[in-house]
Design a protein around this motif. Sequence first.
Motif, mmCIF file in Angstrom:
data_model
loop_
_atom_site.group_PDB
_atom_site.id
_atom_site.type_symbol
_atom_site.label_atom_id
_atom_site.label_comp_id
_atom_site.label_asym_id
_atom_site.label_seq_id
_atom_site.Cartn_x
_atom_site.Cartn_y
_atom_site.Cartn_z
ATOM 1 N N ALA A 4 0.851 -1.201 0.083
ATOM 2 C CA ALA A 4 -0.171 -0.071 0.066
ATOM 3 C C ALA A 4 0.632 1.200 -0.228
ATOM 4 N N LEU A 5 -0.048 2.100 -0.465
ATOM 5 C CA LEU A 5 0.836 3.845 -0.225
ATOM 6 C C LEU A 5 0.559 4.828 1.179
ATOM 7 N N TYR A 6 1.301 5.362 1.662
ATOM 8 C CA TYR A 6 1.376 6.336 2.047
ATOM 9 C C TYR A 6 1.379 7.536 1.801
ATOM 10 N N ILE A 7 1.047 8.536 2.678
ATOM 11 C CA ILE A 7 1.279 10.117 2.304
ATOM 12 C C ILE A 7 2.456 10.196 3.465
ATOM 13 N N PRO A 21 -9.002 5.205 -7.390
ATOM 14 C CA PRO A 21 -10.005 4.632 -7.611
ATOM 15 C C PRO A 21 -11.129 3.492 -6.593
ATOM 16 N N ASN A 22 -10.557 3.759 -5.809
ATOM 17 C CA ASN A 22 -10.402 2.678 -4.479
ATOM 18 C C ASN A 22 -11.458 3.302 -2.827
ATOM 19 N N THR A 23 -11.095 4.964 -3.489
ATOM 20 C CA THR A 23 -11.890 5.632 -2.342
ATOM 21 C C THR A 23 -10.563 5.489 -1.197
ATOM 22 N N ALA A 24 -9.595 5.355 -1.341
ATOM 23 C CA ALA A 24 -8.866 5.531 -0.284
ATOM 24 C C ALA A 24 -7.958 6.115 0.238
ATOM 25 N N ILE A 25 -8.224 7.453 -0.265
ATOM 26 C CA ILE A 25 -7.697 8.498 0.683
ATOM 27 C C ILE A 25 -8.444 9.712 0.642
ATOM 28 N N TYR A 26 -7.970 10.528 2.013
ATOM 29 C CA TYR A 26 -9.255 10.440 2.883
ATOM 30 C C TYR A 26 -8.745 12.322 3.283
ATOM 31 N N GLU A 27 -9.049 13.811 3.280
ATOM 32 C CA GLU A 27 -8.584 14.664 3.802
ATOM 33 C C GLU A 27 -8.113 15.077 5.871
ATOM 34 N N SER A 84 -14.906 5.412 5.549
ATOM 35 C CA SER A 84 -15.684 3.751 5.711
ATOM 36 C C SER A 84 -15.027 3.543 4.337
ATOM 37 N N TRP A 85 -15.231 1.936 4.885
ATOM 38 C CA TRP A 85 -14.890 0.860 3.982
ATOM 39 C C TRP A 85 -15.775 0.813 3.232
ATOM 40 N N GLY A 86 -16.836 1.174 2.950
ATOM 41 C CA GLY A 86 -17.973 1.233 1.683
ATOM 42 C C GLY A 86 -17.805 1.803 0.593
ATOM 43 N N VAL A 96 -5.677 5.016 3.610
ATOM 44 C CA VAL A 96 -6.347 4.186 3.697
ATOM 45 C C VAL A 96 -6.049 2.734 4.097
ATOM 46 N N SER A 97 -4.287 1.939 4.837
ATOM 47 C CA SER A 97 -3.950 1.126 3.287
ATOM 48 C C SER A 97 -4.635 -0.257 3.175
#
Length: 115
Positions: free
Chosen positions: A2-5, A20-26, A32-34, A67-68
């Motif tokens: 996984a990547l991290y910031i 594409p996975n909505t894994a990045i958040y402000e 959320s997982w969903g 989110v890894s």
Amino acid sequence: MALYITDECINCGACEPECPNTAIYEGGLAWSWGGGTSLDAVELEDGTAVAPDAPQAPLSDEVYYIVSGKCTECIGFHEEPQCAAVCPVDCCVADPEYAEAPEELLAKKEWLHQA
């Protein structure tokens, strides 16, 4: 993996819409997982069931975060991680704590985007 910031993030937000996975958040916002996936049920590694839309605590209060468990390095979508491709300060980097083989990343992508 996984990547991290990193802490060098300037909070420009360029990475977030590219995932594409909505894994990045402000920073400071719950995740959320969903969100951005087709998950209808989530069972964590410890066997705990979590509702896909249940808010999870932010992983950072200061900068954008990844989110890894949702990051697939864009495997199955793109040739390279899109967050890293658009980051103007090169702070989206491989996370050595989450080493995953390409097959594992593809399986995670399939799990996140069940048909």
